[in-house]
Design a protein around this motif. Sequence first.
Motif, PDB file in Angstrom:
ATOM      1  N   ILE A 152       0.832  -1.203   0.000  1.00  0.00           N
ATOM      2  CA  ILE A 152       0.000   0.000   0.000  1.00  0.00           C
ATOM      3  C   ILE A 152       0.870   1.258   0.000  1.00  0.00           C
ATOM      4  O   ILE A 152       0.604   2.219  -0.739  1.00  0.00           O
ATOM      5  CB  ILE A 152      -0.952  -0.016   1.208  1.00  0.00           C
ATOM      6  N   ARG A 153       1.949   1.262   0.812  1.00  0.00           N
ATOM      7  CA  ARG A 153       2.834   2.441   0.867  1.00  0.00           C
ATOM      8  C   ARG A 153       3.479   2.709  -0.485  1.00  0.00           C
ATOM      9  O   ARG A 153       3.484   3.838  -0.972  1.00  0.00           O
ATOM     10  CB  ARG A 153       3.927   2.228   1.933  1.00  0.00           C
ATOM     11  N   VAL A 154       4.032   1.650  -1.097  1.00  0.00           N
ATOM     12  CA  VAL A 154       4.730   1.825  -2.379  1.00  0.00           C
ATOM     13  C   VAL A 154       3.739   2.199  -3.474  1.00  0.00           C
ATOM     14  O   VAL A 154       4.014   3.075  -4.308  1.00  0.00           O
ATOM     15  CB  VAL A 154       5.495   0.525  -2.743  1.00  0.00           C
ATOM     16  N   PHE A 155       2.566   1.568  -3.470  1.00  0.00           N
ATOM     17  CA  PHE A 155       1.572   1.838  -4.504  1.00  0.00           C
ATOM     18  C   PHE A 155       1.030   3.263  -4.390  1.00  0.00           C
ATOM     19  O   PHE A 155       0.878   3.974  -5.384  1.00  0.00           O
ATOM     20  CB  PHE A 155       0.426   0.826  -4.398  1.00  0.00           C
ATOM     21  N   ARG A 156       0.754   3.703  -3.136  1.00  0.00           N
ATOM     22  CA  ARG A 156       0.236   5.060  -2.951  1.00  0.00           C
ATOM     23  C   ARG A 156       1.264   6.112  -3.392  1.00  0.00           C
ATOM     24  O   ARG A 156       0.917   7.139  -3.993  1.00  0.00           O
ATOM     25  CB  ARG A 156      -0.136   5.294  -1.485  1.00  0.00           C
ATOM     26  N   GLU A 202       1.012   5.952  -7.293  1.00  0.00           N
ATOM     27  CA  GLU A 202      -0.258   6.220  -7.956  1.00  0.00           C
ATOM     28  C   GLU A 202      -1.103   7.293  -7.273  1.00  0.00           C
ATOM     29  O   GLU A 202      -2.081   7.774  -7.841  1.00  0.00           O
ATOM     30  CB  GLU A 202      -1.085   4.924  -8.043  1.00  0.00           C
ATOM     31  N   GLY A 203      -0.753   7.611  -6.031  1.00  0.00           N
ATOM     32  CA  GLY A 203      -1.521   8.619  -5.319  1.00  0.00           C
ATOM     33  C   GLY A 203      -2.753   8.090  -4.620  1.00  0.00           C
ATOM     34  O   GLY A 203      -3.470   8.860  -3.948  1.00  0.00           O
ATOM     35  N   VAL A 204      -3.069   6.810  -4.760  1.00  0.00           N
ATOM     36  CA  VAL A 204      -4.225   6.180  -4.117  1.00  0.00           C
ATOM     37  C   VAL A 204      -3.818   4.789  -3.659  1.00  0.00           C
ATOM     38  O   VAL A 204      -2.777   4.260  -4.063  1.00  0.00           O
ATOM     39  CB  VAL A 204      -5.438   6.072  -5.079  1.00  0.00           C
ATOM     40  N   THR A 205      -4.657   4.179  -2.834  1.00  0.00           N
ATOM     41  CA  THR A 205      -4.399   2.806  -2.399  1.00  0.00           C
ATOM     42  C   THR A 205      -4.745   1.831  -3.526  1.00  0.00           C
ATOM     43  O   THR A 205      -5.473   2.184  -4.463  1.00  0.00           O
ATOM     44  CB  THR A 205      -5.249   2.455  -1.171  1.00  0.00           C
TER      45      THR A 205
END
Length: 332
Positions: free
Chosen positions: A312-316, A319-322
């Motif tokens: 979730i941290r890396v993706f957010r 991408e700016g979202v979960t």
Amino acid sequence: MRHVNQSVPAPPPARLRVGILLARRFTLAAMANFIDVLRLAADEGDRSRPILCSWRVVAPRPGPIESSCGLVVEAAETLGDPTRFDYIAVVGGLIGDNQWLSSEAEDWLRRAAAAGVPLIGLCTGAFILARAGLMQGYRCCVSWFHREDFLELFDEMHPVSDQIFVVDRDRLTCSGGASTAHLAAFLVDRHIGRAAARKSLSIMIVDEAMAAERPQPGLPSDLSANDPLVKRALLWMQQFPETPLTAERLARQLGVSRRTLERRFAEDLAVSPAEAGRRMRLAQVRALLARGEKSVTQIAAETGFSDVSHLIRVFRAAEGVTPEAWRRGRAG
């Protein structure tokens, strides 16, 4: 006036004789690319007479065999004596229960192997050879696209998915598509000559023959590499998303120093191997999220993140979202 009987001498035997076995629902392009190189090398220009090369589609019984696209090819000969061929090529196709050869054809391949006839696996033909027990102890080329399918069936084997074809003694396997033409050109070069191989590929509008070690194209990533070493490294990364390779281990696998690998990545992609790997894994996360079949927890485990919170941290950050919000946005 006497008539002198001037008999025409028989043509010399072909230097390269190939038997072709087609699986049910075989891949037409894989077969056609392979045979066309032989056809163009066999005669002057593109006259197609089987003089220097010969090729025959064989089957337990003559008759039509349907390809994966629905077109039909006729098997002209029964299996017979396998030693009448210099090579026997198996053309695979769709993966599944209906893709395999008959037990009679598999037995014939085993007899061919026992007699010393080299065997070729085109496209998923490597699956068929492995199923027949004919790839044990051999290196085996499988497309990166089908690598996981191969491992599900043959988990004791270690397929090669970072080059277009593999020649290991009397087993030759390739990844499919255009690589079948390059494998055929390798055979033509070996048995007839380099000029004939070049002529075939030139008529087919192929710039040059590719060596076996050329990386497979079509990497499913937005990373577009030009350096062959970097391409091979990316393919290795793609094969092991659940256990990301360190730069040290990746360099060792590719036979170069870590410093060399990092320098080549910097020159070609302006990123480190670790950053390239992170981007590739995020691309796989997005693909799995878009399918909607797996939970975020499952996706984290399959793409090499230590846990869901790490993903979730890396993706957010990227991408700016979960991940779940990204998936809902796609669905909406």
